[in-house]
Every structure is written in structure tokens, then in C-alpha cells.
Design an enzyme around this catalytic site. Structure first.
Site, PDB file in Angstrom:
ATOM      1  N   TYR A 142     -28.448 -31.733  12.683  1.00 51.22           N
ATOM      2  CA  TYR A 142     -27.009 -32.007  12.619  1.00 51.22           C
ATOM      3  C   TYR A 142     -26.708 -33.501  12.626  1.00 51.22           C
ATOM      4  O   TYR A 142     -25.694 -33.934  12.113  1.00 51.22           O
ATOM      5  CB  TYR A 142     -26.288 -31.376  13.830  1.00 51.22           C
ATOM      6  CG  TYR A 142     -26.246 -29.883  13.814  1.00 51.22           C
ATOM      7  CD1 TYR A 142     -27.406 -29.140  13.664  1.00 51.22           C
ATOM      8  CD2 TYR A 142     -25.055 -29.206  13.956  1.00 51.22           C
ATOM      9  CE1 TYR A 142     -27.382 -27.765  13.653  1.00 51.22           C
ATOM     10  CE2 TYR A 142     -25.023 -27.820  13.951  1.00 51.22           C
ATOM     11  CZ  TYR A 142     -26.180 -27.109  13.796  1.00 51.22           C
ATOM     12  OH  TYR A 142     -26.150 -25.755  13.790  1.00 51.22           O
ATOM     13  N   LYS A 189     -40.193 -23.430  16.404  1.00 53.94           N
ATOM     14  CA  LYS A 189     -40.881 -22.953  15.201  1.00 53.94           C
ATOM     15  C   LYS A 189     -42.100 -23.869  15.043  1.00 53.94           C
ATOM     16  O   LYS A 189     -42.301 -24.525  14.007  1.00 53.94           O
ATOM     17  CB  LYS A 189     -39.894 -23.049  14.011  1.00 53.94           C
ATOM     18  CG  LYS A 189     -40.379 -22.470  12.725  1.00 53.94           C
ATOM     19  CD  LYS A 189     -40.316 -20.964  12.657  1.00 53.94           C
ATOM     20  CE  LYS A 189     -40.877 -20.466  11.346  1.00 53.94           C
ATOM     21  NZ  LYS A 189     -41.221 -19.036  11.367  1.00 53.94           N
ATOM     22  N   ASP A 221     -37.925 -16.914  14.828  1.00 51.35           N
ATOM     23  CA  ASP A 221     -37.762 -15.668  14.061  1.00 51.35           C
ATOM     24  C   ASP A 221     -38.043 -14.456  14.943  1.00 51.35           C
ATOM     25  O   ASP A 221     -37.315 -13.457  14.914  1.00 51.35           O
ATOM     26  CB  ASP A 221     -38.627 -15.663  12.788  1.00 51.35           C
ATOM     27  CG  ASP A 221     -39.994 -16.308  12.986  1.00 51.35           C
ATOM     28  OD1 ASP A 221     -40.237 -16.872  14.074  1.00 51.35           O
ATOM     29  OD2 ASP A 221     -40.825 -16.249  12.064  1.00 51.35           O
TER      30      ASP A 221
END
Ligand code: NAD
Length: 356
Positions: A142, A189, A221
Site C-alpha cells: 500500500y 506467504k 492461502d
């Protein structure tokens, strides 16, 4: 206790629900003999219309000087449909987080028993789920460099994290885990992304200071799947900005509706308390927005910024009692809710106030 509270309603239903949150703070002040002094400030589309700036300096100054901020939401369809707009309401939100150093976003996900049937997840899977999310708020994709190249046909956003940014939110999450179920799940991740590998390395290091907390590392995930399959397995979850943004919206379904979820954004200065939902222009002005997320944000404000635990519990209990009495706003009603029990924003606000 005397405190200065800044009310920043923002846009859309932010205006409608924050008005109810403020009334709840007023009622608490009157009941417990506190003095809350209020001021208001502009942000988002409302601020752009008035000043051309999504977070005017005057608003930022007021925020820095106040003891806590009760915030609504920002956003307007005008910008959602125009990705090329250079000045946007969300810029005000991101700047507020950055300037106030709000690096940790806390989102308690707890289902009120009365709403078990309002969720799209089976009640037996949900009952007893109680998760506290820590979403990192001032780093990641961001805030990294972003842009276009190749005549605008290629776009990039750089995700970046520094060791200290991961360390400080990990510590906050470990501290919270200590006061709860002593379990922490760090989500990343790390099999693919370099910032995630740093994230995991730092969390593993910080974990050594908290031997009493059981730590697990999950890929994002897998976490997305486990949240729906077995939400009860989670206690405290800590994750990066982007993953946290997505996972907490997913987890909002555990609480039945976006309209029920409060959050606290904290750093080392003024804390900001806000519903997780946006400005919801599809229902703005209809008087039907659920104000409970704002009311529960006010409860978090009382607890975290002012240390007023009893007052905070009083507010949560009032929401619980309203639900037990069968009252609902449209978003949390179901086919079994009698029509006369489905109330608008102000009417359900009055039911909450009368139970404090
Ligand atoms: P949203 O959260 O505003 O609304 C999603 C859906 O949930 C809508 O159908 C809405 O009617 C419903 N909903 C949300 N809050 C509700 C409430 N309190 N009571 C009843 N129903 C409620 O998300 P969106 O539609 O994706 O975005 C609308 C605007 O809000 C966009 O401009 C977006 O950029 C902005 N936004 C702002 C924030 C923020 O200020 N923190 C967060 C998310 C989205």
C-alpha cells in the site's frame, strides 16, 4: 476522567453510524461521571469537497491533539468509477494512518450467539469462535513505490517491510495472546514472497521472548480456507497489511455482517476507532445502516485508549441485550425476524442507549 474525543464521521453511512457511536459515549460519560469533550474534523470526500484535500492539515492537527478519534468511513462512488482520479478519499485515510503512526489494526471477530443464523457459515462450525486479528497498517504494498511504465501498459506496486515494522506489531500481538488463549498464528506467504520471509524470520525471533505463547506459521492461502473450515482453531492472528485487509473481510462473515465489526488502529500516540465497513453508498441516506460496528468501536476506544474496561463491557453488553431482545437491522435480520423487530439506524441506537 476528562478526555478529548475527536469525531471524524467521513462519508456516506460514516455520518449516520458515527452519530450513534457518539451518543453511546455521551451516555457512558453521564452514567459514570466522565467528561468527554468533543470536536469534529473532516476527512475523505467530505474534506475534498470543502477544501480540495482528503485530509486537511487542520484535521490532522486536531487528531494529534485529541486523546482518541472515533472515525466513520471514507469513499464515494464518483472515485470508485474513476480509477484515474488523482485526489481520492482513501488518500485521507492512508495519510491519517501514516501520520498518526497507526501501525497496528486490531479487529476482534466474535459472534454474538443470537447471530449464529445470520452467518452463511454453519452454526456448529461458528459457535465459540473468538479471534483477534492484528493487521499491520503502515507498510506493505500500500505504501511502496507505485507507478506505470511502457506507456501505461505495465503497472507496479512495491511491497516493502523493515525488521522494526514487523517486530513492533509482532510484540503487540504476542502481548495480546498472553492475555487470551496464549496462541498466535502468524500469516504470510514465505514460500514465495521475500517480505514474507523477513516477516517469518522476525516473528520467530520475537517468539523467543514469549515462551508461554504457542506459535504457528500459516500461509495466507491456507489461512483463508481454515478461517471458514474451522474458525475456532484461531486465537490471535498477526499478518501484513494486504493479507490482513482481505482476511478480515472474509472473517467478517464469522460475525454475521460487516455492520457488526469494530476495529482499533493504534500506534504510540492517538488511537483511531472505526467500523471495518466502508461508506456503503448503496444504503446511504436510507436510515437503515447498522450502527453496531461504530458502537462497538466506541467500546474499544473506552477500553484501549482510556482503560475504562467496565464502561466498555457495559456497551458490549447493551448490544448483546438488544440482540437478545430480538431487534435487528436489515443486514443481520433473517427470514425468521418479525417485521416490527427490524429497526433503522436511529431506532436501534435508542434501544442500545436504553440498555446502558
Ligand atoms: P462497504 O463496506 O461500504 O459495503 C459493502 C456492503 O456491505 C454493502 O452492500 C453495504 O450496504 C453493506 N454494509 C456495509 N456496512 C454496513 C452497515 N453498517 N450496515 C448495513 N450494511 C452495511 O464496502 P464497498 O461497497 O466495497 O465500498 C463502498 C465505499 O467505501 C468505497 O468507496 C470504498 O472505497 C469505501 N471503503 C472505505 C473503507 C474505510 O473508510 N475504512 C473501507 C472499505 C471501503
Amino acid at each position: 476522567m476528562k478526555k478529548n474525543i475527536l469525531i471524524v464521521p467521513g462519508d456516506g453511512i460514516g455520518q449516520e453510524v458515527t452519530a450513534v457511536g457518539k451518543k453511546v459515549l455521551d451516555k457512558i460519560a453521564a452514567k459514570y461521571g466522565h467528561e468527554f469533550v468533543y470536536d469534529e474534523a473532516l476527512i475523505g470526500h467530505a474534506a475534498i469537497e470543502a477544501t480540495g484535500n482528503p485530509l486537511p492539515d487542520e484535521s490532522l492537527e486536531k487528531m494529534k491533539k485529541s486523546d482518541a478519534v472515533l472515525f466513520g468511513a471514507v469513499g464515494h462512488p464518483k472515485y470508485d468509477n474513476d480509477p484515474s482520479a488523482k485526489v481520492r478519499p482513501e488518500q485521507g485515510l492512508l495519510k491519517m494512518r501514516k501520520e498518526l503512526g497507526l501501525y497496528a489494526n486490531l479487529r476482534p471477530i466474535k459472534l454474538f450467539d443470537e447471530l449464529l443464523s445470520a452467518s452463511s457459515i454453519k452454526p456448529e462450525i461458528l459457535k465459540g469462535a473468538d479471534i483477534l486479528f492484528f493487521r499491520e497498517l503502515t507498510g506493505d504494498i500500500y505504501f511502496g513505490e507505485k507507478g506505470r511504465k511502457d506507456n501505461g501498459d505495465t503497472a507496479y506496486d512495491i511491497a516493502q517491510y523493515s525488521r522494526y515494522e514487523v517486530e513492533r506489531i509482532a510484540r503487540k500481538a504476542f502481548e495480546a495472546a498472553r492475555t487470551r488463549g496464549k496462541k498466535l498464528c502468524s500469516v504470510d506467504k514465505a514460500n514465495v514472497i521475500e517480505t514474507s520471509r523477513l516477516w517469518r524470520e522476525v516473528v520467530q525471533q520475537v517468539a523467543k521472548e514469549y515462551p508461554d505463547v504457542q506459535v504457528e506459521h500459516q500461509f495466507v492461502d491456507a489461512t483463508a480456507m481454515l478461517l471458514i473450515k474451522d474458525p475456532k482453531r484461531f486465537d490471535v492472528v498477526v499478518t501484513a497489511n494486504l493479507f490482513g485487509d482481505i482476511l478480515t473481510d472474509e472473517a467478517s462473515q464469522i460475525a454475521g455482517s460487516m455492520g457488526m465489526l469494530a476495529s482499533a488502529s493504534i500506534g504510540d500516540g492517538t488511537g483511531v476507532y472505526e467500523p471495518i465497513h466502508g461508506s456503503a453508498h448503496d444504503i446511504t441516506g436510507k436510515g437503515i445502516a447498522n450502527p453496531m460496528a461504530s458502537v462497538l468501536s466506541a467500546a474499544l476506544l473506552l477500553d484501549i485508549s482510556f482503560g475504562l474496561k467496565k464502561e466498555s463491557e457495559d456497551v458490549i453488553n447493551a448490544v448483546d441485550q438488544v440482540l437478545k431482545a430480538g431487534f435487528r437491522t436489515g443486514d443481520i435480520a433473517d427470514s425468521t425476524t418479525p417485521k416490527e423487530k427490524i429497526l433503522g439506524t436511529d431506532a436501534i441506537g435508542l434501544e442500545i442507549l436504553s440498555r446502558i
